[in-house]
Structure formats: structure tokens, C-alpha cells
Design an enzyme around this catalytic site. Structure first.
Site, PDB file in Angstrom:
ATOM      1  CB  SER A 155      68.652 -23.313  28.046  1.00 52.48           C
ATOM      2  OG  SER A 155      68.376 -23.745  26.745  1.00 52.48           O
ATOM      3  CE  LYS A 156      73.078 -17.342  21.897  1.00 50.28           C
ATOM      4  NZ  LYS A 156      72.442 -16.072  22.174  1.00 50.28           N
ATOM      5  CB  SER A 157      65.721 -21.637  24.906  1.00 47.43           C
ATOM      6  OG  SER A 157      66.299 -22.643  25.678  1.00 47.43           O
TER       7      SER A 157
END
Ligand code: PMP
Length: 300
Positions: A155-157
């Protein structure tokens, strides 16, 4: 400090186009306090035909949706509406080449409960190659990539990027251009904001998904290898193996394809100009600009 907007800049937020300078956010937001937000980095190019095109827009918005799903942030938008809004932001700002930053963030909530609603922001600014054009001197970071069992690593969190800031800052303080992070087992993972590839004896290698953000540029470079008949393998490798490489490069939307000069002070075997990395760098540029690319021509 770099200025990302001026008095005339327009951004998109929750269905509206607004002046960036007049837009605000709530200081009690869960995203600001806990890094609980998801983002994308996309580029638009003025292509060979003169038309402005967002490169792999669908892939980026699919990843934004998936990133949100993985960390339980509600995502109620369609690719169609987001892509349309992105083109509109470019048009309203008269931008032909831009870096685009969609951000999904959460309303005020000081608990650790997953969000029940979310906002979306899309902004854009003009940005040259993120890591510059020259070859990079990199160092093995003392920071590992976050444990995939402690986070949804794909997840590109936002919160994950503190790890990237630490690794990048450490490298700069030590006089390098960038850091290279290992995974928990000591295999090479990726840069703080880019994937890594190397070339050895005419073949290209890159780490498999697991401890990396599987980049859209990485996928494009793999596609280009297939198209150009360059052998490519996804495998785990160590720093020692990477140090024996003929050439190596980072790739990412912001950085594009950028060659590496040395790792921990040790230069790579081949001049960059003769490497497969250079071929792929040119092929990538041609792809985003929708230009024809002939490998034979490049090598001649
Ligand atoms: N790894 C990390 C940690 C990144 O932040 C990025 C940039 N998004 C990448 C790899 C490259 O991903 P992409 O090619 O999709 O930009």
C-alpha cells in the site's frame, strides 16, 4: 523551499476545483496525526503528437484504490472520474509536463479505528527528474524496509514514508545521493522512492515483490525488456552480488530511469553509456513520450 503552488494554482478536492492558496485542511485529521493516508505519484508528458498524456493513469488509480483497500480507507471514486479530474487540473493550470499527486486522506478522528469516510485531493506541479540526471552514488542504508508482517507493504501509504525519509537523509548526511534499503533477510529491496535493477553478463535482474512497492515504472521496464529481447529475471540478491554488477539503476515515476555510478564507493563495471540500463532509460523516455524506439539505432 520549493514552491509547489502559486496564487493561481488550482487543485481538485472532493469534486471541486479550488485555488490551492485558499484551500485548507483540518488539523485534527487522522491522516495528519497517524500518517493514515494513501497517495500516488503520476506523470503527464507532452507526447510526440503534441497531446498531453497521463502515463499509465489507470494503473496508478487502480493502485490508489488497492492501497486504500489494504489499509481500510473507503474509496468511493471511479477511475473515469479521477482521470477526467486529473486532465482538468492540468488544463486549468496550463500544464503540459507535470508531476501529479493524488492523496486520499481521512477526517478528524483521534481514535485508532479505521476511517469511515475519506477525502481526495489531486494536485500537480512542474518537477524535473526527482533524483537529477547524473549518475547516482548510493550507499547501503542502515535502515531496512518496513517488515511486511508489520504493515501492508504494497500500500502506498503516507506513514511508510518516514522510513524513506530516514534512509534518504542518512545517505545525504554521509555524502551520497541516495540510500538503498535491504529487506529483513538482508536481500536488496529498493531505494527510498524507487525500485532497483542491475545488469550482469547481458541479463537484467530486479527483486521480486515481497518487501518492495511493486512500481509501475518497474513494470514498464520489465515490459520493455520483453519487447527488446533483453533477458530479465525477478530474484532476491545480496549487496555483494549487486557490487559485482556491470551496471545498475533506480526507476520510479518521479525519478524515471536513473543510472547508478557506485554502491558504497565501489563503481559498477561498465560505462553507463554502454549498459542495458542506458538502452532501457532511452526506451522508457520514448515510451512515455509515445515515440518509436529502435534498439539497433541506439546501439549503433
Ligand atoms: N518504491 C517506492 C518506495 C516508491 O515510493 C516508489 C515511487 N512511487 C517506487 C518504488 C516506484 O514506483 P512507481 O514506479 O510506481 O512510481
Amino acid at each position: 523551499m520549493y514552491s509547489y503552488y502559486n496564487d493561481n494554482t488550482i487543485l481538485y478536492i472532493d469534486g471541486e476545483y479550488r485555488k490551492a492558496a485558499e484551500s485548507t485542511t483540518d488539523l485534527y485529521g487522522q491522516s495528519l496525526h497517524y500518517g493514515y493516508a494513501v497517495f500516488e505519484g503520476i506523470r503527464a508528458y507532452k507526447t510526440a503528437s503534441g497531446e498531453v498524456k497521463i502515463f499509465k493513469a489507470k494503473e496508478h488509480y487502480d493502485r490508489l484504490r488497492r492501497s486504500c483497500e489494504l489499509i481500510h480507507i473507503p474509496f468511493k471514486w471511479t477511475n473515469e472520474e479521477l482521470i477526467e479530474a486529473t486532465y482538468k487540473v492540468l488544463e486549468l493550470n496550463n500544464m503540459e509536463e507535470a508531476y501529479i499527486r493524488p492523496l486520499v486522506f481521512c477526517p478528524p478522528n483521534m481514535t485508532l479505528k479505521a476511517a469511515s469516510e475519506a477525502h481526495i485531493l489531486i494536485c500537480a506541479w512542474e518537477w524535473g527528474a526527482y533524483l537529477g540526471e547524473k549518475l547516482l552514488k548510493i550507499m547501503t542504508s542502515s535502515y531496512e524496509r518496513p517488515n511486511p508482517k508489520a504493515f501492508k507493504i504494497e500500500s502506498k501509504s503516507a506513514g511508510l514514508y518516514v522510513n524513506s525519509i530516514l534512509a534518504s537523509q542518512e545517505a545525504k548526511e554521509k555524502g551520497y545521493d541516495e540510500g538503498l534499503l535491504l529487506d529483513q533477510q538482508g536481500f536488496v529491496a529498493e531505494g527510498p522512492g524507487a525500485n532497483v535493477f542491475f545488469e550482469k553478463d547481458g541479463k537484467v535482474y530486479t527483486p521480486p515483490p515481497g518487501s518492495i512497492l511493486p512500481g509501475i515504472t518497474r513494470a514498464t521496464v520489465i515490459e520493455l525488456c520483453h519487447e527488446l529481447n533483453i533477458p530479465i529475471e525477478e530474484k532476491l540478491f545480496t549487496i555483494d552480488e549487486l557490487k559485482k554488477a556491470d551496471a545498475a539503476w533506480f526507476c520510479g515515476t518521479a525519478a524515471e530511469v536513473v543510472g547508478l555510478e557506485s554502491l558504497d564507493g565501489q563503481p559498477f563495471g561498465k560505462p553507463w553509456a554502454q549498459s542495458l540500463g542506458k538502452v532501457l532509460q532511452q526506451a522508457y523516455k520514448a515510451r512515455v513520450l509515445e515515440k518509436e524506439f529502435e534498439r539497433a539505432e541506439q546501439l549503433a
